[in-house]
Enzyme design. Structure first.
Site, PDB file in Angstrom:
ATOM      1  N   LEU A  84      70.333  63.346  90.442  1.00 20.25           N
ATOM      2  CA  LEU A  84      70.056  62.516  89.273  1.00 20.25           C
ATOM      3  C   LEU A  84      69.520  63.383  88.137  1.00 20.25           C
ATOM      4  CD1 LEU A  84      68.437  59.658  91.367  1.00 20.25           C
ATOM      5  CD2 LEU A  84      70.620  59.540  90.143  1.00 20.25           C
ATOM      6  N   PRO A  85      69.525  62.859  86.896  1.00 19.10           N
ATOM      7  CA  PRO A  85      69.161  63.724  85.760  1.00 19.10           C
ATOM      8  C   PRO A  85      67.737  64.281  85.815  1.00 19.10           C
ATOM      9  CG  PRO A  85      70.330  61.759  84.993  1.00 19.10           C
ATOM     10  CD  PRO A  85      70.055  61.550  86.459  1.00 19.10           C
ATOM     11  N   THR A 114      67.476  68.733  89.341  1.00 16.38           N
ATOM     12  CA  THR A 114      66.476  69.679  88.846  1.00 16.38           C
ATOM     13  C   THR A 114      65.354  68.870  88.228  1.00 16.38           C
ATOM     14  OG1 THR A 114      68.248  71.228  88.296  1.00 16.38           O
ATOM     15  CG2 THR A 114      66.068  71.679  87.378  1.00 16.38           C
ATOM     16  N   LYS A 189      64.624  77.331  90.636  1.00 16.68           N
ATOM     17  CA  LYS A 189      65.712  76.818  89.784  1.00 16.68           C
ATOM     18  C   LYS A 189      65.320  76.868  88.308  1.00 16.68           C
ATOM     19  CE  LYS A 189      69.174  74.438  88.225  1.00 16.68           C
ATOM     20  NZ  LYS A 189      70.456  75.090  87.968  1.00 16.68           N
TER      21      LYS A 189
END
Ligand code: NAD
Length: 323
Positions: A84-85, A114, A189
């Protein structure tokens, strides 16, 4: 399919492992499709959900079984994967919708989105408090990596939990790094994307200057790609269309990694830098440029559209200030 973890479905005699999937966007759909294909040859089945009906239809057209709600996708799942965003979407999907409570006891929640390190740790606390397990497992490799099953996973959590889902991650990626405890995958990340954003900005500046100097994109990529100016942004994501066929610039910046998502990642990086006394000057500047793109209505384009500010084709009050 490994059945190392007795709490998961393949460890229960006569049952296959159930995987719930939430989020079928630019990354989630190709990842879920690869996982679904791998499941047919192994002993697990995927059921996926996205808020967008169009996206669910696109998944179904690729043969991925879909559900009509997050809870339906999660019901009885041994593993629940979210793509998901932002952190707020993961919290809504997992906690507010009731998906977490619908999973099987002992289920592993794998968040591939992320999100912030602190958000991942907070989610993990709630998930483990409910008797489930949590891994943060963000990815790198872009939409091409998602389609080709060549992603890199950066995982935070325990060895045991990672081993339980490793065969699933193997079906979607080429490399799996255990970065450390919960949240370490997200930190890794965020650091990667900080460097990617600046590599892209520098590649945009060199690419536009090369055009104006009459040096072809191929020459730039051939030479810098084996020299000290090398980067993934240069070789795989060249910001001027036609040079790299699979790059978003070759399809008018459609799909790919949205300006708003890269801006979110730089926000996470800037927060971390501020908290640790790091002068992240270049990150600040690229974040500002992404804001200008978004303010001018280009938030959904791939972030390599940064080149539009460099070549001057994006106009508007704020963007004119940049020239
Ligand atoms: P995207 O915007 O294309 O897709 C997100 C999807 O989530 C959308 O289809 C949306 O409808 C769905 N969604 C939002 N809230 C939901 C909810 N509550 N329940 C169900 N579905 C919901 O985003 P993306 O490009 O696929 O990126 C996903 C994540 O992966 C982001 O965190 C991004 O930063 C990260 N990422 C993206 C890339 C890339 O190249 N696009 C690469 C690496 C990592």
């Amino acid at each position: 399919m490994a059945a190392a973890d007795p709490q998961l479905g393949t460890g229960r005699k006569g049952t296959s492992m159930k995987i719930g999937w939430i989020g079928l966007g630019n990354m989630g759909l190709p990842m879920a499709a690869n996982l679904h294909s791998a499941g047919r040859g192994a002993d697990f089945e995927v059921t996926a959900f996205d808020l967008s009906p169009d996206t669910r239809r696109a998944a179904a057209a690729q043969g991925v079984p879909t559900a009509e709600s997050t809870v339906e996708a999660a019901t009885g799942a041994d593993v629940l994967i979210t793509m998901l965003p932002k952190g707020e979407h993961v919290r809504t999907a997992l906690l507010e919708s009731g998906a977490l409570a619908a999973t099987a006891p002992g289920a592993v929640v794998v968040d591939c989105s992320t999100i912030g390190t602190a958000d991942a740790v907070a989610l993990s606390t709630v998930v483990t408090g409910s008797g489930r397990r949590f891994l943060d497992a963000p990815v790198s490799g872009g939409t091409a990596g998602a389609q080709n099953g060549t992603l890199t996973f950066m995982v935070g959590g325990t060895d045991v939990d990672l081993d339980a889902v490793r065969p699933l991650l193997d079906a979607m990626g080429e490399r799996i790094f255990h970065a450390g405890e919960t949240g370490a995958g997200q930190s890794a990340k965020m650091l990667n994307n900080m460097m990617l954003a600046m590599n892209m900005q520098s590649t945009c500046e060199a690419a536009v200057l090369a055009e104006r100097l009459g040096v072809s994109a191929k020459t730039v990529i051939d030479i810098a790609g084996v020299s000290t100016g090398d980067s993934w942004a240069l070789r795989r994501y060249y910001p001027i269309g036609g040079a790299v066929e699979s790059a978003p610039s070759s399809r008018d910046f459609a799909g790919g990694f949205a300006v708003t998502l890269m801006r979110k990642d730089l926000g996470l990086a800037l927060d971390a830098a501020a908290a640790h006394g790091v002068d992240a000057a270049a990150t600040t500047e690229v974040a500002r440029r992404l804001d200008v793109l978004a303010d001018n209505g280009f938030g959904l384009l791939d972030f390599s559209a940064l080149v539009r500010l460099v070549d001057g084709t994006v106009t508007g009050t704020e963007s004119e200030e940049l020239r």
